[in-house]
Write a protein that holds these residues in place. Structure first.
Motif, mmCIF file in Angstrom:
data_model
loop_
_atom_site.group_PDB
_atom_site.id
_atom_site.type_symbol
_atom_site.label_atom_id
_atom_site.label_comp_id
_atom_site.label_asym_id
_atom_site.label_seq_id
_atom_site.Cartn_x
_atom_site.Cartn_y
_atom_site.Cartn_z
ATOM 1 N N ARG A 63 28.065 50.111 35.805
ATOM 2 C CA ARG A 63 29.226 50.383 36.648
ATOM 3 C C ARG A 63 29.110 49.645 37.980
ATOM 4 N N ALA A 64 27.900 49.651 38.553
ATOM 5 C CA ALA A 64 27.683 48.990 39.841
ATOM 6 C C ALA A 64 27.852 47.477 39.730
ATOM 7 N N GLU A 65 27.387 46.888 38.645
ATOM 8 C CA GLU A 65 27.531 45.444 38.470
ATOM 9 C C GLU A 65 28.989 45.062 38.245
ATOM 10 N N ARG A 66 29.729 45.880 37.503
ATOM 11 C CA ARG A 66 31.119 45.554 37.201
ATOM 12 C C ARG A 66 32.016 45.695 38.427
ATOM 13 N N ALA A 67 31.626 46.541 39.364
ATOM 14 C CA ALA A 67 32.414 46.744 40.592
ATOM 15 C C ALA A 67 31.513 46.521 41.792
ATOM 16 N N GLY A 68 31.036 45.294 41.939
ATOM 17 C CA GLY A 68 30.162 44.940 43.050
ATOM 18 C C GLY A 68 30.941 44.371 44.222
ATOM 19 N N GLU A 69 30.228 43.763 45.151
ATOM 20 C CA GLU A 69 30.849 43.268 46.378
ATOM 21 C C GLU A 69 31.881 42.188 46.096
ATOM 22 N N ASN A 70 31.617 41.315 45.135
ATOM 23 C CA ASN A 70 32.589 40.264 44.817
ATOM 24 C C ASN A 70 33.910 40.860 44.345
ATOM 25 N N TYR A 71 33.808 41.901 43.527
ATOM 26 C CA TYR A 71 35.005 42.595 43.035
ATOM 27 C C TYR A 71 35.803 43.179 44.191
ATOM 28 N N TYR A 72 35.134 43.907 45.072
ATOM 29 C CA TYR A 72 35.844 44.546 46.177
ATOM 30 C C TYR A 72 36.364 43.530 47.182
ATOM 31 N N ARG A 73 35.660 42.419 47.347
ATOM 32 C CA ARG A 73 36.154 41.372 48.239
ATOM 33 C C ARG A 73 37.498 40.836 47.740
ATOM 34 N N GLY A 74 37.619 40.674 46.426
ATOM 35 C CA GLY A 74 38.874 40.221 45.852
ATOM 36 C C GLY A 74 40.006 41.210 46.083
ATOM 37 N N ILE A 75 39.701 42.488 45.991
ATOM 38 C CA ILE A 75 40.715 43.514 46.252
ATOM 39 C C ILE A 75 41.145 43.464 47.715
ATOM 40 N N ARG A 76 40.189 43.423 48.611
ATOM 41 C CA ARG A 76 40.504 43.449 50.046
ATOM 42 C C ARG A 76 41.330 42.250 50.489
ATOM 43 N N SER A 77 41.216 41.141 49.768
ATOM 44 C CA SER A 77 41.893 39.913 50.183
ATOM 45 C C SER A 77 43.218 39.684 49.460
ATOM 46 N N THR A 78 43.674 40.648 48.661
ATOM 47 C CA THR A 78 44.904 40.499 47.883
ATOM 48 C C THR A 78 45.949 41.498 48.355
ATOM 49 N N PRO A 79 47.126 41.038 48.736
ATOM 50 C CA PRO A 79 48.164 41.979 49.179
ATOM 51 C C PRO A 79 48.432 43.070 48.155
ATOM 52 N N TYR A 80 48.481 44.296 48.616
ATOM 53 C CA TYR A 80 48.765 45.500 47.840
ATOM 54 C C TYR A 80 47.644 45.925 46.893
ATOM 55 N N ALA A 81 46.632 45.094 46.693
ATOM 56 C CA ALA A 81 45.558 45.471 45.767
ATOM 57 C C ALA A 81 44.765 46.689 46.268
#
Length: 208
Positions: free
Chosen positions: A122-140
């Motif tokens: 679970r931690a590998e599938r939702a790591g920092e790279n994943y959350y960085r993509g969410i934070r940088s996408t409008p409405y994500a």
């Protein structure tokens, strides 16, 4: 956006929203995906979209973003769980939702941002790279919070061993999760997570 305007736009797009809903339900049914092992996966998708209905006016800055928001909610697991590619989602946003190229890209980027990375845990599938993509996408960040609100709600009110375990996981994760999805763009409403959603999640987490 004022709630009244958001509701007016939703009403004007009621048929399109329902078409997106039915297509997403059918997509997940076609790959035999269920929720909690026995419910149609559309049950979860409807819970996610419920947050768009309830809180979307707090983040939406353009009436033309309402349909992309609903598309993102209904299709947020389509790449990860229903075997679609990025281009498949983009095509559906254009054709099934009838979005312009700009808004189809917006909707597809939301879906792509919410797609887990490859990983064994679970931690590998939702790591920092994943959350960085969410934070940088409008409405994500908003749609990801809607996804988490839906899962927290279900795990809070369905009492079996599996859901009690997941409720504990969500409760333990919540401070880190909230920090991970909170974007550093306070002046852009499209990246916000409304406090009302945070309080709802906290109330459900504290219900057990």
């Amino acid at each position: 956006m004022f709630r009244e305007e958001f509701e007016h736009v939703m009403a004007g797009h009621a048929e399109a929203i329902e078409a997106i809903r039915q297509a997403a339900h059918a997509l997940h049914a076609s790959v035999n995906q269920s929720y909690d092992g026995h419910l149609p996966y559309g049950y979860h998708l409807d819970l996610v979209a419920e947050s768009v209905r309830d809180y979307g006016h707090l983040v939406c800055t353009d009436p033309d973003d309402v349909l992309p928001l609903f598309f993102g909610a209904y299709y947020h697991d389509s790449i990860e769980d229903a075997r679609l590619t990025y281009n498949d989602v983009l095509k559906k946003a254009r054709t099934e939702a009838g979005l312009t190229e700009e808004k189809a890209l917006l909707a597809t980027e939301i879906v792509y941002a919410l797609t887990n990375d490859k990983g064994r845990t679970r931690a590998e599938r939702a790591g920092e790279n994943y959350y960085r993509g969410i934070r940088s996408t409008p409405y994500a960040p908003f749609v990801k919070m809607a996804d988490r609100v839906a899962n927290i709600y279900y795990s809070s009110y369905v009492s079996d061993d599996g859901n009690r375990r997941m409720h504990d996981v969500y409760k333990k994760e919540f401070p880190h999760f909230l920090e991970a999805v909170t974007a550093e763009t306070p002046d852009d409403e499209r990246y916000r997570i409304p406090n009302e959603m945070i309080r709802r999640a906290q109330d459900d987490l504290n219900s057990k």
